[in-house]
Motif scaffolding. Structure first.
Motif, PDB file in Angstrom:
ATOM      1  N   THR C 168     108.969  22.164  15.071  1.00 38.61           N
ATOM      2  CA  THR C 168     108.826  22.693  14.168  1.00 38.61           C
ATOM      3  C   THR C 168     109.717  23.753  13.764  1.00 38.61           C
ATOM      4  O   THR C 168     109.602  24.168  12.377  1.00 38.61           O
ATOM      5  N   ARG C 171     112.956  22.285  11.776  1.00 38.38           N
ATOM      6  CA  ARG C 171     112.256  22.097  11.108  1.00 38.38           C
ATOM      7  C   ARG C 171     112.135  23.370  10.054  1.00 38.38           C
ATOM      8  O   ARG C 171     112.498  23.258   9.197  1.00 38.38           O
ATOM      9  N   ILE C 172     111.904  24.444  10.379  1.00 37.05           N
ATOM     10  CA  ILE C 172     112.205  25.140   9.197  1.00 37.05           C
ATOM     11  C   ILE C 172     113.590  26.248  10.037  1.00 37.05           C
ATOM     12  O   ILE C 172     114.393  26.510   8.241  1.00 37.05           O
ATOM     13  N   ALA C 175     114.663  23.903   7.466  1.00 36.64           N
ATOM     14  CA  ALA C 175     114.655  24.884   5.814  1.00 36.64           C
ATOM     15  C   ALA C 175     115.872  25.667   5.032  1.00 36.64           C
ATOM     16  O   ALA C 175     116.785  25.381   3.968  1.00 36.64           O
ATOM     17  N   PHE C 189     122.239  17.714   6.513  1.00 39.10           N
ATOM     18  CA  PHE C 189     122.676  16.050   6.517  1.00 39.10           C
ATOM     19  C   PHE C 189     123.819  15.884   8.116  1.00 39.10           C
ATOM     20  O   PHE C 189     123.463  15.227   8.836  1.00 39.10           O
ATOM     21  N   GLY C 193     122.594  14.670  11.578  1.00 36.57           N
ATOM     22  CA  GLY C 193     122.889  12.959  11.412  1.00 36.57           C
ATOM     23  C   GLY C 193     122.202  12.516  10.541  1.00 36.57           C
ATOM     24  O   GLY C 193     121.549  11.287  11.058  1.00 36.57           O
ATOM     25  N   GLY C 194     121.794  13.645   9.327  1.00 38.00           N
ATOM     26  CA  GLY C 194     120.986  11.724   8.187  1.00 38.00           C
ATOM     27  C   GLY C 194     119.774  13.208   8.309  1.00 38.00           C
ATOM     28  O   GLY C 194     119.901  14.541   8.489  1.00 38.00           O
ATOM     29  N   ALA C 195     118.919  12.279   8.108  1.00 38.17           N
ATOM     30  CA  ALA C 195     117.429  13.210   7.198  1.00 38.17           C
ATOM     31  C   ALA C 195     116.642  13.597   8.514  1.00 38.17           C
ATOM     32  O   ALA C 195     116.896  13.439   9.923  1.00 38.17           O
ATOM     33  N   PHE C 196     115.946  14.889   8.530  1.00 36.76           N
ATOM     34  CA  PHE C 196     115.484  15.229   9.175  1.00 36.76           C
ATOM     35  C   PHE C 196     114.291  14.366   9.941  1.00 36.76           C
ATOM     36  O   PHE C 196     113.163  13.874   9.207  1.00 36.76           O
ATOM     37  N   PRO C 197     114.070  14.348  11.351  1.00 38.46           N
ATOM     38  CA  PRO C 197     114.295  14.852  12.117  1.00 38.46           C
ATOM     39  C   PRO C 197     115.345  14.497  13.327  1.00 38.46           C
ATOM     40  O   PRO C 197     116.806  14.801  14.058  1.00 38.46           O
ATOM     41  N   GLY C 198     115.704  12.941  12.971  1.00 37.06           N
ATOM     42  CA  GLY C 198     117.131  11.921  13.259  1.00 37.06           C
ATOM     43  C   GLY C 198     117.418  11.909  14.591  1.00 37.06           C
ATOM     44  O   GLY C 198     116.318  11.815  15.229  1.00 37.06           O
ATOM     45  N   HIS C 199     118.236  11.658  15.293  1.00 37.75           N
ATOM     46  CA  HIS C 199     118.123  11.238  16.928  1.00 37.75           C
ATOM     47  C   HIS C 199     118.954  11.742  17.741  1.00 37.75           C
ATOM     48  O   HIS C 199     119.408  12.040  18.215  1.00 37.75           O
ATOM     49  N   TYR C 288     106.709  16.237  18.921  1.00 35.38           N
ATOM     50  CA  TYR C 288     107.267  16.380  17.960  1.00 35.38           C
ATOM     51  C   TYR C 288     107.287  14.974  16.740  1.00 35.38           C
ATOM     52  O   TYR C 288     107.647  14.405  17.212  1.00 35.38           O
ATOM     53  N   THR C 289     105.636  15.886  16.022  1.00 38.57           N
ATOM     54  CA  THR C 289     106.176  14.029  14.936  1.00 38.57           C
ATOM     55  C   THR C 289     105.901  15.393  13.849  1.00 38.57           C
ATOM     56  O   THR C 289     105.273  16.459  13.621  1.00 38.57           O
ATOM     57  N   PRO C 290     106.595  15.244  12.886  1.00 34.81           N
ATOM     58  CA  PRO C 290     106.614  16.502  11.204  1.00 34.81           C
ATOM     59  C   PRO C 290     105.143  16.330  10.645  1.00 34.81           C
ATOM     60  O   PRO C 290     105.054  17.268  10.235  1.00 34.81           O
TER      61      PRO C 290
END
Lengths: 268, 330, 530
Positions: C168, C171-172, C175, C189, C193-199, C288-290
């Motif tokens: 979390t 994530r903030i 943002a 990005f 490495g791309g969209a959140f959360p990526g690898h 974690y999961t969004p």
């Protein structure tokens, strides 16, 4: 190595004793939760007994509840109508001591129940007789020990419950002074009833969205979290980093500064 | 006036007062023993540490006052480590305080500034050396060097380009399209319109085509909260009202402020609260912000039912979900 | 004794023959350090840094910094068979399947909190006693750098386990990155490495957390300590202590034993905390999961103020020409912290500009004798505390039966109103303390003993201070306001411009002091009495 949960399991085994489990095995979950059934108190109850119970409940209701909820439970200015809320709602609200409310505060608190189990059952039977609603949950349905899956329950809990009740079921703040209460020490049947009736600020979790089996898993996880011993020392309330920060400034830095004062003091 | 005023004079370092250990051989002996005891205690705790590591099972629990049921392995290992370290420390400090010389020593400071001669010498040297390089005269070299050094800073910036792809339109897209079924999270079960009673909520995700695995990136953009109200509770314009179905309304669960999951629904007030920064949204007014730092309502997902009565999306989201970004147009 | 001396001698000989360091070592082994408990705050930080290096190294042996998805099958039953990232699973493995692993994790985290708390306490000590003044401005700057990097390092560290709470936080952070005008979404990005959360995020911050930042820390701490060593430590004023000397104990053996002992004590206290108090119980947070969140999601305390600031921000966004600027994120997340830390870094230079003081200082100030600085410090502290309180408003609300809305409004208004009030009160307090000092020096200490004079009058006996006490209370320099003329020689007003005017005003405010009593005054009063 199995961290404490062996011990926990044995603990629960004696609390929800064997006889209950035998009864449990006899009853299938689906039928008991049928919405159409307005019966309360389990399937062994017969007509005449039921009528007396309703009558008794009506009397208790007239004395203890009607001043706010209306003489026929039709609701009033300060309290909602109870027609159609079902026995589950009554069992939860009265059984956890939330009702009757002690004062008109923001939200009803859990406290020592005013009515005993029989009186609560009578009240529930009366309210259920007004219109169909979710039936009260009996211990026989709470087969979470056997049917629940702790890990899956945790997953469901974090998706559906943790945002209000916190990651370990310790409760949390809602807006305007309302709060999600702690789930520690709550009877499994009351947890179940809360999920199907949505008391106060809490929304309803329908049986199709979270199936009865999943609800049992959630209860199993909550009970596991409740009895989980302190794996890493004092739990600090399990509310996250706030208490940790408080501890480091008081105890941590406090001890160190105390020692530093001793260290820099001239010996005599 | 100032000439006559004299400040209180410095009485100088106070006389050294001898410690008991300096004057009394018995006290000295005692202090020596105390230090030794402290060091021996440390050794004892090291033994406790090793004993705990090897012999206390990791699933042993003991009841301790204040702390409650506690893992004995972790507790005794830690106490052993703490004791073994602390008592070495206490011993050393006690030793220093009681037995090492405690007369305060005075050392003189030197000013940080170098002597004038040295400074002049230094400046002279720099000038001379710089002169031999001819940096002042050779402006062509100076300028081209400036260009080279200035540009070389770009290399790391360029080299970091492959850290990730360009965002393109990705921040604007989700997996929701027309007709996507709403399925439960977790469980992936479709939701029938009759599955939700008034006051119920459901955490949902879009049904993905078979064979597609759901990634965390998907959840981070697709997560939706489904709420059923009484239809008369809505205060929506006709378009937004048409996005609901029999009192069921769906919002993106990803906060329009900083992307936390806004799933904290208060059934009585019909408010949604974000536990991260406490932005509060009014569900009856299309998630209008009524408190907190969020500046935009949560995006609403238009829903309806398919032929079998299962809830589906009427269309994808009409605006980007989640926190704001520069390219976002509204 | 004889034998050990012989060994010591031959070791010294061995080293010197190879390095020629005898002279240098002799000089430095007898180096003098003044003793005061507040001088140990910096040592707390240094030692917790070493503890962090040691415990952190232990953790790396098992930690798998990867966001590869794995199915957990370790000994913590409530998470069995769940899909999670390898970093979360390996943190569980360290906690429950490596003996002493949980202890080390907790020691590492407690050490990090002690590190940050120690830095803040040390910074406050340095600020309030004026230890940052010439010639120590570089060390102040390094210190500001260290506290800033400490916040970043701590945040990256607790983000590594990839649990629900830390995710979390990331994530903030994403943002905030995304909110930066023009380049925000690109930065986000690239970082993820791309969209959140990526690898890729966890492996990347792992390298930064265990290699890059500790390296920078090591370098900065080394320079910080070398400067302390070279410039010699400051000391509190007292009899026999001057700007030209340093009074204390020699490094060998007293300070070595004390400082060395204190390292073990700091380590011991940290281990004690690790043994008795749970910290960051990631197994309860879950992976974690969004789509999930917990009530009361807060960062660690050194980030808490930032979270509180973000919470209280007004909901303002600008939408124009197809672009969005999120002031509700930029102001509390970047602009105010930027101003705070820049102001902190520049403070020594601002103060010296105001006072016109360009001399070296090795004697520390008593905070009351510099009312403006002390008041400014107290004001900043009040600001930080208020926003920190708002960072924990939900926990405070549930524990003290308040509402988050009340606390939010209290802090929103308080953050503007309270700091100036604190400034005024602190300044007045400093001046009254100065007045009290003056009374003490001139009239002595009240003893509470009443004596009847021959003619029947009762008087309280005042006990005169010792010369040492009088000296401590009066030794400080008192600033004079800078003489900045309002008009220049030709009669043109305000030659130094607005800058000069500000400087003149500030310098006047700074010079507001209760004049320290002098021996001359004391004698005059004495003469009057007898």
């Amino acid at each position: 190595m199995n961290f404490g949960f062996k011990k926990v399991a044995s603990y629960r085994r004696h609390r929800f004793a064997a006889p209950a489990l035998i009864v449990v095995a006899l009853i299938s979950l689906g039928t008991t939760f049928s919405m159409a059934s307005a019966l309360t108190g389990g399937p062994h109850m017969v007509g005449a007994e039921q009528t007396t119970l309703v009558q008794e409940g009506k009397e208790i209701f007239a004395r203890g509840c009607s001043s706010c909820h209306g003489i026929n439970a039709e609701g009033g200015n300060i309290a909602p109508a109870l027609v159609g809320v079902g026995a589950a709602a009554v069992d939860f609200q009265v059984g956890t001591g939330r009702m009757p409310m002690a004062d008109m505060s923001q939200q009803a608190m859990r406290k020592r129940p005013v009515y005993n189990a029989e009186q609560t059952a009578a009240l529930a039977a009366y309210v259920a007789s007004l219109a169909p609603g979710p039936a009260a949950v009996n211990d026989a349905q709470l087969t979470f020990e056997r049917d629940g899956n702790t890990a899956q329950g945790g997953e469901l809990f974090r998706t559906n419950c943790a945002m209000c009740h916190n990651f370990a079921g310790q409760g949390g703040a809602l807006s305007q002074g309302k709060y999600a209460p702690t789930l520690m020490g709550v009877e499994p049947k009351h947890i179940y009833e809360a999920m199907i009736t949505g008391p106060q600020s809490m929304p309803v979790f329908s049986d199709k969205v979270i199936t009865p089996a999943e609800k049992l898993s959630i209860i199993k996880w909550i009970k596991a979290a409740e009895s989980e011993p302190n794996l890493g020392g004092a739990s600090l309330g399990r509310v996250g980093p706030v208490t940790e920060g408080l501890l480091v400034w008081t105890l941590g830095l406090g001890i160190l500064i105390g020692i530093a004062v001793w260290l820099a003091m001239k010996a005599r | 006036m100032s000439n006559e005023i004299s400040k209180f004079s410095d009485p100088g370092l106070p006389e050294h007062v001898h410690r008991k250990t300096d004057t009394d051989p018995k006290a000295e002996k005692r202090a020596e023993q105390q230090v030794a005891i402290l060091f021996v205690l440390s050794a004892f705790f090291t033994v406790l540490t090793i004993y705990s590591y090897i012999f206390i099972k990791t699933n042993t629990f003991i009841f301790l006052p204040i702390m409650g049921d506690t893992n004995a392995h972790q507790f005794f290992l830690g106490i052993g480590l703490a004791g073994s370290l602390l008592f070495i420390g206490f011993g050393a400090v006690h030793w220093a305080k009681q037995l090492m010389p405690d007369t305060e020593v005075v050392a003189m400071r030197h000013e940080m500034r170098s002597e004038d001669v040295d400074r002049e010498d230094f400046v002279q040297t720099v000038k001379e050396r710089a002169g031999t390089a001819g940096l002042g005269r050779r402006s062509l070299i100076k300028r081209s060097l400036g260009l080279a050094v200035g540009l070389i800073g770009l290399t790391p910036l360029v080299m970091l380009r492959d850290l990730g792809p360009l965002p393109r339109k990705q921040l604007n897209t989700t997996s929701w399209t027309k007709g996507t079924r709403l399925v439960t999270d977790p469980g992936n079960r479709p939701i029938h319109v009759n599955d939700l009673e008034v006051g119920a909520v459901a955490q949902v995700l879009p049904e993905l085509p078979t064979g597609t695995e759901r990634t965390l990136e998907n959840i981070g953009t697709d997560a939706v909260l489904l709420i059923r109200l009484r239809p008369e509770d809505f205060q929506l314009d006709s378009e937004r009202l048409s996005w609901t179905h029999e009192g069921i309304i769906a919002f993106s669960k990803i906060c329009s402020h900083m992307g936390c999951a806004v799933a904290l629904y208060e059934q009585q007030t019909k408010h949604l609260l974000c536990p991260c920064h406490q932005s509060t949204f009014d569900v009856t007014r299309a998630a209008k912000v009524i408190f907190g730092p969020a500046a935009r309502p949560l995006p609403q997902l238009a829903i309806t039912v398919d032929s079998q009565g299962y809830l589906v999306a009427q269309q994808g989201f009409t605006e980007p979900i989640g926190p704001s970004f520069w390219e976002r147009s509204s | 004794m004889k034998k050990s001396e012989k060994i010591a001698g031959s070791v010294a000989n061995y080293v010197d023959e190879r390095t020629g360091a005898a002279k240098w070592l002799k000089k430095n082994l007898t180096k003098v350090f003044p003793d005061h408990w507040s001088f140990m705050l910096g040592e707390i930080c240094l030692y917790s840094f070493i503890i962090l290096l040691l415990s952190g190294t232990f953790l790396t042996f098992w930690f798998d910094p990867s966001q590869r998805e794995v199915v957990y099958n370790g000994s913590y039953a409530p998470l069995s068979n769940l899909t999670m990232s390898a970093s979360y699973a390996s943190t569980l493995h360290i906690s429950f399947d490596v003996r002493g692993g949980l202890l080390m994790r907790q020691i590492h985290h407690w050490a990090a909190l002690i590190f940050m708390a120690g830095i803040i306490a040390h910074l406050l000590r340095v600020f309030f006693t004026g230890a940052f003044r010439k010639p120590r401005e570089f060390n102040w700057l390094i210190g500001v750098g260290l506290v800033t990097l400490g916040i970043v390092e701590g945040f990256l560290g607790y983000s590594l386990p990839d649990d629900l709470l830390s995710g979390t936080g990331i994530r903030i952070a994403e943002a905030i990155l995304q909110a930066i005008p023009v380049v925000g979404s690109y930065l986000a990005f690239f970082a993820f490495g791309g969209a959140f959360p990526g690898h890729v995020f966890i492996p990347r911050i792992y390298t930064v957390h265990v290699l890059l930042l500790p390296g920078i820390f090591l370098a900065l701490i080394t320079v910080h300590l070398m400067l302390v060593w070279y410039q010699k430590h400051t000391q509190y004023p007292g009899p026999g202590r001057t700007e030209k000397n340093v009074v204390g104990y020699p490094l060998m053996p007293v300070y070595m034993a004390k400082a060395g002992g204190f390292f073990f004590i700091v380590f011991g206290v940290t281990a004690f905390l690790g043994a008795v108090a749970s910290i960051n119980p990631i197994w309860l947070y879950g992976p974690y999961t969004p789509g999930q969140i917990s009530a009361g999601s807060q960062p660690d305390f050194y980030m808490g103020w930032l979270d509180g600031l973000v919470r209280m921000a007004p909901p303002i966004e600008t939408h124009a020409f197809g672009h969005t600027i999120s002031w509700n994120i930029l102001i509390p997340g970047l602009i105010i912290p930027g101003i705070l830390f820049t102001g902190m870094a520049l403070y020594p230079f601002i103060e010296s500009w105001i006072t016109g003081d360009k001399t070296e200082h090795h004697l520390l100030d008593r905070p009351r004798n510099v009312p403006n600085r002390t008041a400014l410090g107290a004001m900043s502290l009040a600001f930080m505390l208020i926003i920190l309180i708002n960072g924990g408003n939900d926990i405070i609300a549930t524990h003290f039966h308040l509402t988050i809305n009340q606390i939010m409004w209290f802090t929103r208004i308080g953050v503007i109103v309270i700091p100036p009030i604190v400034f005024v009160i602190t300044k007045r307090l400093c001046l009254s303390l100065q007045r009290a000092d003056r009374e003490l020096v001139l009239h002595g200490k009240e003893t509470g003993r009443l004596v009847m004079l021959p003619h029947g009058e009762f008087v309280e006996i005042h006990q005169e201070l010792t010369p040492a006490q009088k000296f401590i209370l009066t030794q400080h320099e008192q600033p004079e306001p800078l003489a900045i003329p309002d008009t220049d020689a030709g009669g043109v007003r305000n030659p130094a411009g607005i800058k000069g005017k500000i400087r003149s005003r500030m310098s006047k405010a700074n010079a507001e002091q209760v004049s320290a009593p002098s021996e001359t005054e004391a004698k005059a009063i004495d003469g009057g009495h007898h």
